[in-house]
Design a protein around this motif. Structure first.
Motif, short mmCIF file in Angstrom:
data_model
loop_
_atom_site.label_atom_id
_atom_site.label_comp_id
_atom_site.label_asym_id
_atom_site.label_seq_id
_atom_site.Cartn_x
_atom_site.Cartn_y
_atom_site.Cartn_z
N TYR A 153 0.83 -1.21 0.00
CA TYR A 153 0.00 0.00 0.00
C TYR A 153 0.86 1.26 0.00
O TYR A 153 0.53 2.26 -0.64
CB TYR A 153 -0.93 0.01 1.22
N GLU A 154 1.99 1.19 0.71
CA GLU A 154 2.90 2.34 0.71
C GLU A 154 3.44 2.57 -0.71
O GLU A 154 3.46 3.71 -1.20
CB GLU A 154 4.06 2.11 1.67
N THR A 155 3.86 1.49 -1.36
CA THR A 155 4.39 1.60 -2.71
C THR A 155 3.33 2.14 -3.68
O THR A 155 3.63 2.97 -4.55
CB THR A 155 4.89 0.22 -3.20
N GLN A 156 2.10 1.67 -3.52
CA GLN A 156 1.01 2.13 -4.39
C GLN A 156 0.72 3.61 -4.21
O GLN A 156 0.12 4.24 -5.09
CB GLN A 156 -0.25 1.30 -4.13
N ASN A 157 1.12 4.16 -3.07
CA ASN A 157 0.87 5.57 -2.79
C ASN A 157 2.12 6.44 -2.92
O ASN A 157 2.13 7.58 -2.43
CB ASN A 157 0.26 5.73 -1.40
N HIS A 158 3.15 5.91 -3.56
CA HIS A 158 4.34 6.73 -3.82
C HIS A 158 3.94 7.96 -4.65
O HIS A 158 3.20 7.86 -5.63
CB HIS A 158 5.38 5.92 -4.57
N PHE A 159 4.45 9.10 -4.23
CA PHE A 159 4.20 10.38 -4.89
C PHE A 159 2.71 10.76 -4.91
O PHE A 159 2.29 11.55 -5.75
CB PHE A 159 4.76 10.39 -6.32
N ASN A 160 1.94 10.16 -3.99
CA ASN A 160 0.53 10.55 -3.85
C ASN A 160 0.46 11.71 -2.86
O ASN A 160 0.36 11.51 -1.66
CB ASN A 160 -0.30 9.37 -3.36
N PHE A 161 0.50 12.93 -3.38
CA PHE A 161 0.53 14.11 -2.52
C PHE A 161 -0.86 14.49 -2.01
O PHE A 161 -1.01 15.48 -1.31
CB PHE A 161 1.18 15.28 -3.27
N ASP A 162 -1.86 13.68 -2.38
CA ASP A 162 -3.22 13.86 -1.86
C ASP A 162 -3.53 12.83 -0.76
O ASP A 162 -4.68 12.72 -0.33
CB ASP A 162 -4.25 13.71 -2.98
N LEU A 163 -2.51 12.11 -0.34
CA LEU A 163 -2.70 11.09 0.70
C LEU A 163 -3.25 11.72 1.97
O LEU A 163 -2.77 12.75 2.43
CB LEU A 163 -1.35 10.42 0.99
N THR A 164 -4.29 11.09 2.54
CA THR A 164 -4.91 11.63 3.75
C THR A 164 -4.24 11.06 5.00
O THR A 164 -3.56 10.03 4.94
CB THR A 164 -6.41 11.27 3.79
N VAL A 165 -4.48 11.73 6.11
CA VAL A 165 -3.92 11.28 7.38
C VAL A 165 -4.43 9.88 7.72
O VAL A 165 -3.66 8.98 8.09
CB VAL A 165 -4.27 12.26 8.52
N SER A 166 -5.74 9.68 7.59
CA SER A 166 -6.33 8.38 7.96
C SER A 166 -5.78 7.26 7.09
O SER A 166 -5.51 6.15 7.57
CB SER A 166 -7.85 8.44 7.87
N ARG A 167 -5.62 7.53 5.79
CA ARG A 167 -5.08 6.51 4.90
C ARG A 167 -3.64 6.20 5.25
O ARG A 167 -3.23 5.03 5.25
CB ARG A 167 -5.16 7.02 3.44
N TYR A 168 -2.87 7.21 5.58
CA TYR A 168 -1.48 6.99 5.95
C TYR A 168 -1.37 6.15 7.22
O TYR A 168 -0.55 5.23 7.31
CB TYR A 168 -0.75 8.31 6.14
N LEU A 169 -2.21 6.44 8.19
CA LEU A 169 -2.18 5.69 9.44
C LEU A 169 -2.55 4.22 9.21
O LEU A 169 -2.01 3.33 9.87
CB LEU A 169 -3.11 6.32 10.48
N ARG A 170 -3.42 3.97 8.26
CA ARG A 170 -3.76 2.58 7.92
C ARG A 170 -2.56 1.87 7.29
O ARG A 170 -2.33 0.69 7.51
CB ARG A 170 -4.97 2.52 6.98
N ILE A 171 -1.81 2.61 6.48
CA ILE A 171 -0.62 2.03 5.83
C ILE A 171 0.40 1.59 6.88
O ILE A 171 0.88 0.46 6.86
CB ILE A 171 0.01 3.03 4.84
#
Length: 339
Positions: A153-171
């Motif tokens: 999931y972290e790799t899938q969100n590389h350079f995702n500058f719209d990543l939310t706090v909640s999504r990051y905490l799940r990662i």
């Protein structure tokens, strides 16, 4: 089930060295085709914070742990080492804890296969526990799956500058916290904790992992490279958007736009996360998890010495590279907190 009364217990102050020996035996006994690489990796041990978590939770209240705690602690550290080897391939990292990485020295293909081999070695180590019920109850493969999915999931969100706090905490709940949860759970399991207490240990481990990762996110901006023993401000370069940056981009749209255009310099990133409060915000979230963990710790049905050891692990995760108290147990390991 193994009769715990007949098991020769190990003093907890000797157990960390036993874990190192167990890992050394497992890795040096590898087939000749991978033995050279395993020998090279055997010098890559970090702070053993996950192993110390297993041992601390396995404490019987009198300062002793069963042999299965050592086996499980070694398995957890081998699994962690596997994730680091794969991380270095993904990040194309040249250094890890001040030493040349496996992928840099021997090549990416070799490193990937060695990382896979370490996953298998960790599973084999778990299978060596004497009490088969512990082996089944731990559900170690499920924890390995959570770690792998977190990394994906972290790799899938590389350079995702719209990543939310909640999504990051799940990662990071999978990427980092899952292995800490497994460590605390494994130790509590072999110490024969009742179900109600087991749930507390699992939650305590999860919180410890969240604290650890959030602190590490800040270290990437706060610590000089010599102290961190790894490249700093490297997360952004690899496309990993951590919590300090997520908050900063939310506060400063122009900074986010420059990031999207790939023209944000190191100095601009450093200035932005400090001025916009990204570091303060991340430390604040970490502190919330820390306070929750302390409440659970206070509610544990455990000897005070055991609680003190567990608190020292939480403090280690929370403080990162800051000075810490020097209990005899904390002195069993050395070096900075590793990612």
């Amino acid at each position: 089930m193994i009769n715990q009364d007949t098991v020769e217990l190990i003093p907890i102050d000797d157990a960390a060295e036993r874990v190192r020996q167990e890992m050394e035996t497992a890795m040096s006994g590898s087939p000749s085709s991978v033995r050279e690489y395993m020998r090279y990796l055997s010098g890559s041990h970090g702070k053993f914070i996950r192993a110390l978590s297993v041992l601390s939770c396995a404490d019987n209240g009198e300062g002793f742990v069963p042999p299965d705690a050592v086996r499980l602690a070694a398995a957890v550290e081998i699994l962690h080492l596997a994730t680091l080897v794969h991380d270095d391939v993904i990040d194309e990292a040249d250094l890890r804890r001040g030493a040349v990485t496996l992928q840099k020295k021997y090549g990416k293909h070799t490193a990937v296969v060695c990382g896979d081999y370490l996953f298998c070695l960790a599973l084999r180590q778990v299978s060596l526990v004497e009490d088969r019920k512990d082996y089944l109850d731990l559900e170690f493969p499920d924890y390995m799956g959570r770690v792998c999915l977190g990394e994906l999931y972290e790799t899938q969100n590389h350079f995702n500058f719209d990543l939310t706090v909640s999504r990051y905490l799940r990662i990071i709940d999978g990427k980092t916290a899952a292995l800490f949860e497994a460590s605390f759970y494994a130790g509590a399991l072999v110490s024969r904790q009742p179900k109600k207490e087991l749930k507390k240990y699992k939650k305590l481990g999860r919180y410890a992992g969240m604290i650890f990762q959030l602190t590490d996110d800040c270290i990437d901006f706060e610590a000089p490279e010599q102290l961190a023993q790894k490249p700093v401000q490297s997360d952004y370069e690899q496309g990993v958007v951590t919590l300090p940056l997520i908050f900063t981009f939310h506060q400063d749209a122009s900074c986010k736009k420059k990031a999207e255009e790939h023209c944000l310099t190191h100095s601009e990133i450093d200035s932005a996360v400090r001025c916009e409060g990204g570091l303060k915000y991340t430390h604040g979230i970490s502190e919330k998890y820390y306070n929750k963990a302390l409440k659970i710790l206070a509610s544990l049905d455990a000897a005070q010495k055991k609680k003190d050891r567990l608190k020292s692990i939480l403090d280690k995760a929370f403080r990162g590279l800051q000075p810490e108290s020097h209990s005899s147990f904390a002195a069993l390991s050395c070096g900075p907190v590793e990612k």
